[in-house]
Design an enzyme around this catalytic site. Structure first.
Site, PDB file in Angstrom:
ATOM      1  N   ASP A 189       0.841  -1.083  -0.001  1.00  0.00           N
ATOM      2  CA  ASP A 189      -0.047  -0.113   0.082  1.00  0.00           C
ATOM      3  C   ASP A 189       0.825   1.307  -0.008  1.00  0.00           C
ATOM      4  O   ASP A 189       1.267   1.757   1.042  1.00  0.00           O
ATOM      5  CB  ASP A 189      -1.361   0.169   1.201  1.00  0.00           C
ATOM      6  CG  ASP A 189      -2.103   0.914   1.051  1.00  0.00           C
ATOM      7  OD1 ASP A 189      -1.905   1.977   0.366  1.00  0.00           O
ATOM      8  OD2 ASP A 189      -3.115   1.094   1.842  1.00  0.00           O
ATOM      9  N   HIS A 194       0.545   8.082   3.708  1.00  0.00           N
ATOM     10  CA  HIS A 194       1.344   7.184   4.990  1.00  0.00           C
ATOM     11  C   HIS A 194       2.813   7.624   4.720  1.00  0.00           C
ATOM     12  O   HIS A 194       3.621   6.902   5.547  1.00  0.00           O
ATOM     13  CB  HIS A 194       1.115   5.927   4.782  1.00  0.00           C
ATOM     14  CG  HIS A 194      -0.438   5.548   4.771  1.00  0.00           C
ATOM     15  ND1 HIS A 194      -1.328   5.917   5.766  1.00  0.00           N
ATOM     16  CD2 HIS A 194      -1.270   5.053   3.688  1.00  0.00           C
ATOM     17  CE1 HIS A 194      -2.648   5.412   5.307  1.00  0.00           C
ATOM     18  NE2 HIS A 194      -2.616   5.023   4.203  1.00  0.00           N
ATOM     19  N   ILE A 209      -0.300   9.447   8.279  1.00  0.00           N
ATOM     20  CA  ILE A 209      -0.962   8.465   9.353  1.00  0.00           C
ATOM     21  C   ILE A 209      -0.605   7.232   9.012  1.00  0.00           C
ATOM     22  O   ILE A 209      -0.131   6.666   7.812  1.00  0.00           O
ATOM     23  CB  ILE A 209      -2.373   8.600   9.358  1.00  0.00           C
ATOM     24  CG1 ILE A 209      -3.082   8.584   7.785  1.00  0.00           C
ATOM     25  CG2 ILE A 209      -2.867  10.180   9.790  1.00  0.00           C
ATOM     26  CD1 ILE A 209      -4.421   8.383   7.823  1.00  0.00           C
ATOM     27  N   GLY A 212      -4.737   2.095   7.668  1.00  0.00           N
ATOM     28  CA  GLY A 212      -5.722   1.575   8.465  1.00  0.00           C
ATOM     29  C   GLY A 212      -5.447   0.112   8.567  1.00  0.00           C
ATOM     30  O   GLY A 212      -5.812  -0.564   9.574  1.00  0.00           O
TER      31      GLY A 212
END
Length: 285
Positions: A189, A194, A209, A212
């Site tokens: 990902d 990120h 961040i 998830g």
């Protein structure tokens, strides 16, 4: 360009053929914090090639189609996309290496209204390439924060799993690494949200961040550790709803309520007093 409901609902997401290696399995586990205690045999089984085992949550990266919704024509604003929900059901033990095939399909596109965003629901079947046996089934909801108001249906929406109104029976704190997102992205990902500080700021966050899926996997580690005795084969399914982002380096606390083979769970970042994964439900053997 706004979302075209019928076009997105019928979007043909290419099938993914993946040659999984032991290196992939180890890298995934390292990215979600396994090996923090390098002499703990319970953690080493996921990060050392001798008698290697797959963490159950690795299911969610198998057959991953990448950011297909960033393709021109979907109408989705990639910079404002976050993970809404994630789930998996394991049908047979996850391989640590081998050829697999994943086929993802769109199951629903829901319009929450202008300025309220849209929900993009997908499901994926992951199969052994040689035998065509079903390994695991995955579900995911993507929250498209900038793309509501396109005129599509607003439901139906599955009711979230209720969390008991009582103190948690069990709790597990696991720290994440400051560089966790930079490691985890190597499992497939590569969303710049990120990794790129400027991109993250444009999306409304103070810094990149944690994925998830990485947060979900840290919580999965807590479940395997606390209610499965570090036996990965005991965690059969897991699902939850993301409610707030985690910043790399934060400690995630997973609270658990056990009722027979069903475990309800919720995850928080105590340092900020926020719930980051809610309405969690897992089944154990």
């Amino acid at each position: 360009m706004p979302i075209d409901y019928q076009k997105l609902l019928n979007w043909d997401i290419p099938q993914v053929e993946q040659q999984l290696s032991t290196r992939d399995t180890i890298l995934y586990a390292l990215g979600v914090g396994l090996g923090a205690d390098p002499v703990d045999p319970n953690q080493l089984q996921f990060v050392y090639e001798e008698n290697l085992k797959a963490l159950p949550t690795m299911a969610i990266i198998l057959g991953y189609p990448g950011p297909w919704h960033a393709e021109p024509g979907t109408g989705v604003t990639r910079s404002h996309v976050v993970h809404g929900e994630q789930g998996f059901v394991i049908h047979k033990p996850l391989p640590v290496a081998g050829a697999i095939v994943g086929k993802t399909r769109v199951t629903a596109v829901l319009d929450k209204g202008r300025d309220k965003g849209a929900l993009l629901l997908t499901a994926c079947d992951v199969r052994d390439k040689a035998s065509n046996e079903l390994i695991c089934s995955l579900t995911s909801t993507t929250f498209c924060r900038a793309d509501g108001g396109f005129g599509g249906p607003s439901g139906p929406v599955q009711a979230p799993h209720p969390i008991p109104d009582a103190p948690a029976q069990l709790s597990c704190d696991l720290a994440t690494l400051p560089q966790a997102a930079l490691i985890y992205r190597l499992s497939g990902d590569y969303n710049p949200l990120h990794a790129d500080p400027e991109y993250a700021k444009k999306a409304g966050f103070k810094m990149p961040i944690l994925h998830g899926r990485a947060t979900f996997s840290v919580v999965g580690h807590a479940l395997v550790k606390t209610v499965c005795g570090y036996d990965p084969l005991r965690l059969k399914s897991m699902s939850g709803r993301f409610s707030s982002p985690v910043y790399p380096g934060e400690t995630i606390r997973t609270e658990m309520w056990v009722a027979g083979k069903v475990v309800s769970f919720r995850a928080t970042v105590p340092a900020r007093g926020v719930t980051v994964l809610n309405n969690g439900r897992a089944e154990i053997a």
